[in-house]
Design a protein around this motif. Structure first.
Motif, PDB file in Angstrom:
ATOM      1  N   GLY A  12      37.532 -16.987 -34.469  1.00 20.78           N
ATOM      2  CA  GLY A  12      37.131 -16.722 -33.093  1.00 20.78           C
ATOM      3  C   GLY A  12      38.011 -17.390 -32.058  1.00 20.78           C
ATOM      4  O   GLY A  12      37.735 -17.312 -30.856  1.00 20.78           O
ATOM      5  N   SER A  13      39.105 -18.031 -32.515  1.00 21.60           N
ATOM      6  CA  SER A  13      39.943 -18.751 -31.560  1.00 21.60           C
ATOM      7  C   SER A  13      40.893 -17.821 -30.802  1.00 21.60           C
ATOM      8  O   SER A  13      41.528 -18.232 -29.834  1.00 21.60           O
ATOM      9  CB  SER A  13      40.738 -19.827 -32.295  1.00 21.60           C
ATOM     10  OG  SER A  13      41.496 -19.243 -33.326  1.00 21.60           O
ATOM     11  N   GLY A  14      41.006 -16.592 -31.253  1.00 21.53           N
ATOM     12  CA  GLY A  14      41.828 -15.633 -30.516  1.00 21.53           C
ATOM     13  C   GLY A  14      43.119 -15.251 -31.211  1.00 21.53           C
ATOM     14  O   GLY A  14      43.988 -14.610 -30.605  1.00 21.53           O
ATOM     15  N   MET A  38      47.745 -11.608 -31.626  1.00 24.10           N
ATOM     16  CA  MET A  38      48.578 -10.769 -32.495  1.00 24.10           C
ATOM     17  C   MET A  38      48.623  -9.318 -32.007  1.00 24.10           C
ATOM     18  O   MET A  38      49.685  -8.698 -31.985  1.00 24.10           O
ATOM     19  CB  MET A  38      47.989 -10.811 -33.900  1.00 24.10           C
ATOM     20  CG  MET A  38      48.662  -9.917 -34.882  1.00 24.10           C
ATOM     21  SD  MET A  38      50.151 -10.675 -35.448  1.00 24.10           S
ATOM     22  CE  MET A  38      49.548 -11.537 -36.859  1.00 24.10           C
ATOM     23  N   ASN A  39      47.470  -8.795 -31.602  1.00 24.94           N
ATOM     24  CA  ASN A  39      47.438  -7.418 -31.107  1.00 24.94           C
ATOM     25  C   ASN A  39      48.282  -7.257 -29.851  1.00 24.94           C
ATOM     26  O   ASN A  39      48.907  -6.221 -29.644  1.00 24.94           O
ATOM     27  CB  ASN A  39      45.999  -6.993 -30.806  1.00 24.94           C
ATOM     28  CG  ASN A  39      45.204  -6.814 -32.083  1.00 24.94           C
ATOM     29  OD1 ASN A  39      45.776  -6.610 -33.135  1.00 24.94           O
ATOM     30  ND2 ASN A  39      43.885  -6.936 -31.984  1.00 24.94           N
ATOM     31  N   ASP A  84      47.598  -3.821 -27.872  1.00 25.60           N
ATOM     32  CA  ASP A  84      46.660  -4.076 -26.793  1.00 25.60           C
ATOM     33  C   ASP A  84      47.464  -4.694 -25.653  1.00 25.60           C
ATOM     34  O   ASP A  84      48.567  -5.208 -25.876  1.00 25.60           O
ATOM     35  CB  ASP A  84      45.570  -5.048 -27.288  1.00 25.60           C
ATOM     36  CG  ASP A  84      44.265  -4.821 -26.553  1.00 25.60           C
ATOM     37  OD1 ASP A  84      44.272  -4.090 -25.544  1.00 25.60           O
ATOM     38  OD2 ASP A  84      43.231  -5.377 -26.994  1.00 25.60           O
ATOM     39  N   VAL A  85      46.912  -4.620 -24.461  1.00 24.80           N
ATOM     40  CA  VAL A  85      47.640  -5.204 -23.324  1.00 24.80           C
ATOM     41  C   VAL A  85      46.840  -6.384 -22.773  1.00 24.80           C
ATOM     42  O   VAL A  85      45.606  -6.371 -22.802  1.00 24.80           O
ATOM     43  CB  VAL A  85      47.882  -4.164 -22.205  1.00 24.80           C
ATOM     44  CG1 VAL A  85      48.942  -3.178 -22.636  1.00 24.80           C
ATOM     45  CG2 VAL A  85      46.602  -3.451 -21.839  1.00 24.80           C
ATOM     46  N   ILE A 122      57.956  -8.643 -37.858  1.00 23.67           N
ATOM     47  CA  ILE A 122      56.860  -8.324 -38.767  1.00 23.67           C
ATOM     48  C   ILE A 122      55.660  -9.189 -38.423  1.00 23.67           C
ATOM     49  O   ILE A 122      55.776 -10.414 -38.338  1.00 23.67           O
ATOM     50  CB  ILE A 122      57.279  -8.516 -40.231  1.00 23.67           C
ATOM     51  CG1 ILE A 122      58.330  -7.451 -40.578  1.00 23.67           C
ATOM     52  CG2 ILE A 122      56.086  -8.382 -41.171  1.00 23.67           C
ATOM     53  CD1 ILE A 122      59.041  -7.714 -41.847  1.00 23.67           C
ATOM     54  N   LEU A 123      54.514  -8.513 -38.188  1.00 27.42           N
ATOM     55  CA  LEU A 123      53.289  -9.217 -37.826  1.00 27.42           C
ATOM     56  C   LEU A 123      52.310  -9.112 -38.984  1.00 27.42           C
ATOM     57  O   LEU A 123      52.043  -8.019 -39.465  1.00 27.42           O
ATOM     58  CB  LEU A 123      52.658  -8.581 -36.587  1.00 27.42           C
ATOM     59  CG  LEU A 123      53.464  -8.623 -35.296  1.00 27.42           C
ATOM     60  CD1 LEU A 123      52.714  -7.904 -34.183  1.00 27.42           C
ATOM     61  CD2 LEU A 123      53.742 -10.057 -34.886  1.00 27.42           C
TER      62      LEU A 123
END
Ligand SMILES: Nc1ncnc2c1ncn2[C@@H]1O[C@H](COP(=O)(O)OP(=O)(O)OP(=O)(O)O)[C@@H](O)[C@H]1O
Ligand SMILES: [Mg+2]
Lengths: 223, 410
Positions: A41-43, A48-49, A55-56, A163-164
């Motif tokens: 839950g730390s984000g 990463m997104n 995501d923006v 690479i993620l």
């Protein structure tokens, strides 16, 4: 390669508002092996997104290869994801009805590569992850480690610079996890930039740089 | 490649949703059949109505003497008028617009006899021009009455095809003799079978014709039954009627606007009514078919929504891997178009089959032959495409607008 300034991400509004990221500054160099750790839950996934252009951010600045991602439209972002970024997920995210071969081929189809090129490249990649013999198997016929290796081959399809990986070994036993780690190290040596979210200390030990997130902020920035 | 991917995806989706797919395709098939058949029957019916009408003659005006209803030049109302042959020739001389005119004598219940067969028929005395005006076409070897028959007052007769059947059965009649009230007449021709949905004085197939000159000699009629007039331009029939009223009104001294002094049947008017009826049928049929298709379209839309829902995760993943919105959009549009296409093709094939085996014969006379014209097929295909597009667009748009992150998480 990646530069972030005061990145914030807020989900929802009013009482349901969640501040997932609260002002992240980040600098990831080319050919860096970058580890991202932190409690649940730390984000981490949220960050990463955003790095992956899936995501923006709500606010802040993000430069991918020196270019402001705000200047890109939907299709241009899709192109970046397709050609410059390879994703590896904790739960593999393979298409269940498609064969190993077809799964690896997908990003090349979106790029518009010809069938012949695709075939050659797919076999090359499957060979590199040691799965050439499994080209026509479905994901349900593979072990977890094998599925993740397929996913890595898919991530590499268009030879991306970045690479993620979001907890790539989270669903694997130690042995399979080590195999994946070996592949990542190899990629790093070949010049890829790696950003890996992980709880696996074996991975974070090998990373050049590790950042710890807590409540949407970077806690320490050592190493 | 991409299209192959679409296709294999489509097959997978449809397999996963067998019953729903079957019902949806069935709906589209049903809609296609109804619209194609209804339009096909509509076209056939319209054509038949027109053909039947032309069985009587094209754009004819038929005139009967009536009773005056307006007092005029010192004469009271209610005076019965009678026309003579000469009146036809008078009109022909006086009125430019007339192309053909033919007076007709008529007598009912004349006993025709051929050996043992007798038949009481209607006999009409006419001129050769009647053949052109009323489409009295002889079958095979025979001929209609000709000018020599008129001049020589020959005892020759042209038979309606049903009369011929009554008298001669399957034998040929041409050249043979029959008697009219005991007087021998030679058969010169038999009416070729024709469709006719309106008539005056009886259907042509049950009528017989002899030269007008012979008629008045034998039966001694002073007056004719009616006249038929054909103008150069049937669209000007209204003006033609007015001229006729003027000329005859002057001769018989009735008011030129006395509509009852002259009974007029203008076939152009009937034709217009039939045309309007035909158009009305077509509109009605098309609406019924279109609504059926719309219902089918809603089914397609529904199935696509379910497909999108089930594949949310996959759509998100594909977008993460670089699929553009356009790709996702076209994939789902492709699938709906495939459903409508498959349903439409099957529907068209079935309709074609039904039309091909449609029993010809008696009913064809009334409702015509249903026709799968290019126009009908095009309308159906265009409608199907439109329905497919409209019903697919919503789900496809929804899929393309999914947030990849949330879609993957789902
Ligand atoms: N789509 C969303 N809508 C609302 N809140 C969200 C959404 N996605 C994430 N969050 C919230 O944002 C915060 C960060 O989530 P995130 O998934 O980035 O955490 P994480 O560090 O990846 O955790 P984990 O280790 O469990 O994967 C959490 O509080 C989460 O509930
Ligand atoms: Mg996470």
């Amino acid at each position: 390669m990646i530069k972030m300034k005061k990145i914030e991400k807020i989900y929802g509004t009013g009482t349901a508002k969640v501040e997932a990221l609260r002002g992240i500054d980040l600098d990831i160099k080319k050919n860096e092996f970058f580890g991202l750790i932190g409690p649940s839950g730390s984000g981490k996934s949220t960050l990463m997104n955003i790095i992956g252009c899936l995501d923006v951010p709500t606010s802040g600045e993000y430069y991918f290869e020196e270019k402001d991602i705000k200047s890109f439209n939907h299709n241009q972002l899709a192109e970046i994801r397709n050609e410059k970024i390879g994703f590896v997920f904790q739960n593999f995210n393979l298409l269940p009805y498609a064969t190993t071969f077809e799964n690896v081929e997908i990003p090349m189809i979106f790029k518009g590569a010809r069938a012949k090129e695709r075939k050659a490249r797919t076999m090359e990649l499957l060979d590199a992850v040691g799965l050439a013999g499994r080209a026509h198997h479905k994901p349900s016929e593979l072990s977890g480690g094998e599925m993740q290796r397929v996913a890595i081959a898919r991530a590499l399809a268009n030879n991306p610079s970045l690479i993620l990986a979001d907890e790539p070994t989270g669903n694997l036993d130690t042995k399979s996890g080590d195999e994946i780690l070996a592949i990542f190290e190899n990629l790093w040596k070949q010049g890829h930039t790696l950003v890996v979210i992980t709880h696996n200390p074996n991975i974070s030990k090998r990373a050049q740089k590790v950042v710890k997130l807590k409540d949407g902020s970077i806690e320490n920035n050592n190493r | 490649m991409k299209s192959f991917m679409f296709l294999s995806q489509f097959v997978r989706d449809m397999r996963a949703q067998k019953l729903r797919t079957f019902l949806t395709i069935f709906g589209i098939i049903w809609g296609t059949i109804s619209i194609v058949l209804l339009l096909g029957f509509g076209v056939g019916l319209g054509r038949q109505l027109k053909k039947n009408l032309h069985g009587l003659g094209e754009g004819l005006v038929i005139l009967w003497p009536g009773k005056t209803s307006i007092p005029y030049q010192g004469m009271g109302r209610g005076r019965q008028l009678h026309f003579r042959e000469d009146d036809a020739f008078l009109l022909e001389r006086e009125i430019q617009q007339i192309k053909y005119i033919c007076p007709e004598y008529a007598r009912w219940g004349v006993e025709l006899k051929q050996q043992k067969n007798t038949y009481a028929a209607q006999v009409r005395g006419v001129y050769p021009v009647y053949r052109l005006m009323r489409n009295a076409i002889p079958s095979r070897e025979g001929r209609f009455l000709n000018p020599v028959d008129i001049d020589k007052k020959r005892r020759v007769i042209f038979l309606g095809n049903k009369v011929k059947e009554e008298l001669f059965k399957d034998d040929s009649a041409e050249g043979k003799y029959i008697t009219l009230n005991g007087i021998p007449f030679q058969v010169v021709g038999v009416l070729k079978e024709k469709h006719q949905n309106s008539s005056y004085g009886g259907r042509d197939e049950y009528t017989t014709y002899i030269p007008a000159t012979t008629f008045s000699t034998i039966f001694g009629h002073k007056y004719i039954s009616n006249m038929i007039v054909q103008g150069h331009d049937p669209r000007q029939n209204k003006a033609l009627q007015e001229r006729i009223l003027q000329v005859l009104g002057k001769k018989y001294r009735f008011h030129p606007e006395d509509r009852e002094a002259l009974w007029v049947w203008d076939l152009m008017e009937s034709e217009k009514v039939f045309m309007a009826m035909g158009i009305g049928f077509n509109i009605f049929f098309s609406l019924v078919g279109a609504f059926t298709l719309i219902v089918g379209g809603i089914g397609v839309s529904n199935i696509m929504n379910v497909v999108v829902e089930e594949r949310t995760r996959e759509i998100g993943l594909k977008m993460a891997l670089g699929a553009k919105k356009g790709f996702v959009l076209s994939q789902f549009l492709f699938e709906t178009l495939m459903i409508t296409l498959i349903g439409g093709a099957i529907g068209l094939a079935i309709s074609y089959g039904i039309i091909a085996v449609f029993p010809a014969g008696e009913i064809e006379q009334y409702i015509g032959r249903p026709t799968l014209s290019l126009g009908v097929a095009l309308v159906a295909v265009a409608l199907l495409g439109l329905i497919g597009f409209i019903s697919g667009f919503g789900p496809a748009k929804r899929a393309a607008n999914l947030n990849p992150v949330e879609a993957i998480r789902s």
